[in-house]
Design a protein around this motif. Sequence first.
Motif, PDB file in Angstrom:
ATOM      1  N   ARG A 170       0.870  -1.178   0.000  1.00 12.40           N
ATOM      2  CA  ARG A 170       0.000   0.000   0.000  1.00 12.40           C
ATOM      3  C   ARG A 170       0.907   1.229   0.000  1.00 12.40           C
ATOM      4  N   ILE A 171       0.774   2.054  -1.041  1.00 11.13           N
ATOM      5  CA  ILE A 171       1.593   3.252  -1.190  1.00 11.13           C
ATOM      6  C   ILE A 171       0.669   4.455  -1.234  1.00 11.13           C
ATOM      7  N   GLY A 172       0.872   5.410  -0.345  1.00  6.56           N
ATOM      8  CA  GLY A 172      -0.024   6.551  -0.213  1.00  6.56           C
ATOM      9  C   GLY A 172       0.146   7.593  -1.302  1.00  6.56           C
ATOM     10  N   ARG A 173      -0.231   8.820  -0.972  1.00  2.82           N
ATOM     11  CA  ARG A 173      -0.198   9.924  -1.939  1.00  2.82           C
ATOM     12  C   ARG A 173       1.023  10.816  -1.702  1.00  2.82           C
ATOM     13  N   ASN A 174       1.407  11.536  -2.763  1.00  3.47           N
ATOM     14  CA  ASN A 174       2.607  12.391  -2.717  1.00  3.47           C
ATOM     15  C   ASN A 174       3.858  11.581  -2.374  1.00  3.47           C
ATOM     16  N   VAL A 175       3.861  10.326  -2.760  1.00  2.76           N
ATOM     17  CA  VAL A 175       5.022   9.460  -2.519  1.00  2.76           C
ATOM     18  C   VAL A 175       5.945   9.513  -3.734  1.00  2.76           C
ATOM     19  N   LEU A 176       7.242   9.508  -3.479  1.00  2.00           N
ATOM     20  CA  LEU A 176       8.245   9.496  -4.528  1.00  2.00           C
ATOM     21  C   LEU A 176       8.984   8.162  -4.482  1.00  2.00           C
ATOM     22  N   ILE A 177       8.821   7.369  -5.536  1.00  2.00           N
ATOM     23  CA  ILE A 177       9.526   6.097  -5.672  1.00  2.00           C
ATOM     24  C   ILE A 177      10.604   6.306  -6.729  1.00  2.00           C
ATOM     25  N   GLY A 178      11.856   6.193  -6.352  1.00  5.24           N
ATOM     26  CA  GLY A 178      12.948   6.496  -7.269  1.00  5.24           C
ATOM     27  C   GLY A 178      13.121   5.474  -8.367  1.00  5.24           C
ATOM     28  N   PRO A 179      13.863   5.842  -9.415  1.00  6.33           N
ATOM     29  CA  PRO A 179      14.152   4.901 -10.489  1.00  6.33           C
ATOM     30  C   PRO A 179      14.992   3.733  -9.989  1.00  6.33           C
ATOM     31  N   VAL A 231       3.682   2.220   2.600  1.00  9.31           N
ATOM     32  CA  VAL A 231       4.475   3.440   2.436  1.00  9.31           C
ATOM     33  C   VAL A 231       3.515   4.606   2.623  1.00  9.31           C
ATOM     34  N   SER A 232       3.656   5.321   3.719  1.00  5.88           N
ATOM     35  CA  SER A 232       2.708   6.382   4.067  1.00  5.88           C
ATOM     36  C   SER A 232       2.812   7.556   3.098  1.00  5.88           C
ATOM     37  N   SER A 233       1.735   8.329   3.017  1.00  8.01           N
ATOM     38  CA  SER A 233       1.721   9.519   2.169  1.00  8.01           C
ATOM     39  C   SER A 233       2.869  10.449   2.550  1.00  8.01           C
ATOM     40  N   GLY A 234       3.493  11.033   1.519  1.00  2.00           N
ATOM     41  CA  GLY A 234       4.588  11.976   1.740  1.00  2.00           C
ATOM     42  C   GLY A 234       5.951  11.341   1.907  1.00  2.00           C
ATOM     43  N   GLU A 235       6.026   9.997   1.867  1.00  5.27           N
ATOM     44  CA  GLU A 235       7.312   9.320   2.050  1.00  5.27           C
ATOM     45  C   GLU A 235       8.080   9.220   0.733  1.00  5.27           C
ATOM     46  N   THR A 236       9.357   8.852   0.826  1.00  3.06           N
ATOM     47  CA  THR A 236      10.235   8.710  -0.328  1.00  3.06           C
ATOM     48  C   THR A 236      10.985   7.393  -0.213  1.00  3.06           C
TER      49      THR A 236
END
Length: 427
Positions: free
Chosen positions: A391-400, A412-417
Amino acid sequence: MSDVAVMILAGGQGERLSILSRQRAKPAVPFAGKYRIIDFALSNCVNSGLYDVAVLTQYRPHSLNEHIGHGRPWDLDRERGGVVILQPYLGRSTSGWYRGTADAVYHNLFYITRRPYRDVLILAGDHVYAMDYRPMIAWHRERGAAVTIAVQPVPWNEASRFGVLVTDEDGWVIDFEEKPERPRSNLASMGIYLFRRDVLLDLFTREHPDAPEFIDFGRDVIPYLIRTDTVAAYRFEGYWQDVGTIQSYWEANMALLDDEPKLNLYDPNWRIHTRSEERPPAKILEGAQIVRSLVSHGCIIRQATVIRSVLSPGVIVEDGAIVRDSIVMTDSVIGRGAIVDRCIIDKHVRIGADAYLGWGDDNTPNWLEPTRLNTGITLVGRNAVIPPGIRIGRNVLIGPDVKESDFASPVVSSGETVNPVATVVWS
């Protein structure tokens, strides 16, 4: 139009697009499924009868160079004229990295002196719009302006992102501010400058004791010419969008899904050309549901649901998956039963079965990039592999290049990277 030289400034880094432009130039970012942003400037040129085109690159030019090639998709592979790609080089006192937009043109003055051009059209390569430049050129010549700037009103709350102009009743520019904190006008420069060639050459080849160093057009050149010559503002009434932020990029893609979008990609009289791979037609299998979406060639939609989304070539959506309000780029796979809600997915991403991206209602801004990811959009970089069931929230950045093992938790909570550092050059 053979007496007009075109120079497209395509060397910008585009930092506000986050990982979408971290390893590719902003004009090379995919748009509307099958296109790149630079396709709009190039197509506008050839549709306007302008065939002498130089593309000035600098930042991460590999994918842009490969995309443009010899210019054949735009009919720019010509013995006389056509497209050339100009990059910074070393070898003389005036060579080196481009320090700004005007400096980039200065380093390549040879291009506009090789033929007896009358005018030089300078374009930004990172805007999305459909524009016939010929009326602007005719208007510029009728007025005898030293330079004409294409302009368009923008919302007041966005005016600080642009160079803004103040004009008199006759359309002459009397003041110009580059990205002011407190704008006095909402009349924005579109990044389109039409110079008389003699004016441009004079700026860079003659000493101007009372002038600043000419590094940027907006900051240095235009304010100087307002004081010393004539600067005209040409109002463009058609569609134009600066897709320089994650939100504006997402909105511009979503706007294409309207019944009658302001940017009409289907206009037979104004084709947007691009370099396309040979792929089979899109395949929609029994039980699939597709609502108000763009689905590119090579896509396979199994018994899945795609709602208000833009899919690039080769995207696969497996059984039971839901893609909603999202942009999914080339050759990404949405696994069985996965949900992708209000996301931007870069190329070659693998999303595991039953994963949920854009989960929940928490809209906490991203802690690493709070000014770029704060509107609920989750961003996934190229080649990332998303584990099944996460489960991945909103405003999350998943890198290449993120792997399943990089995820320490099933949520992965909202706002996490997660691992935002890219180490390879993408196309």
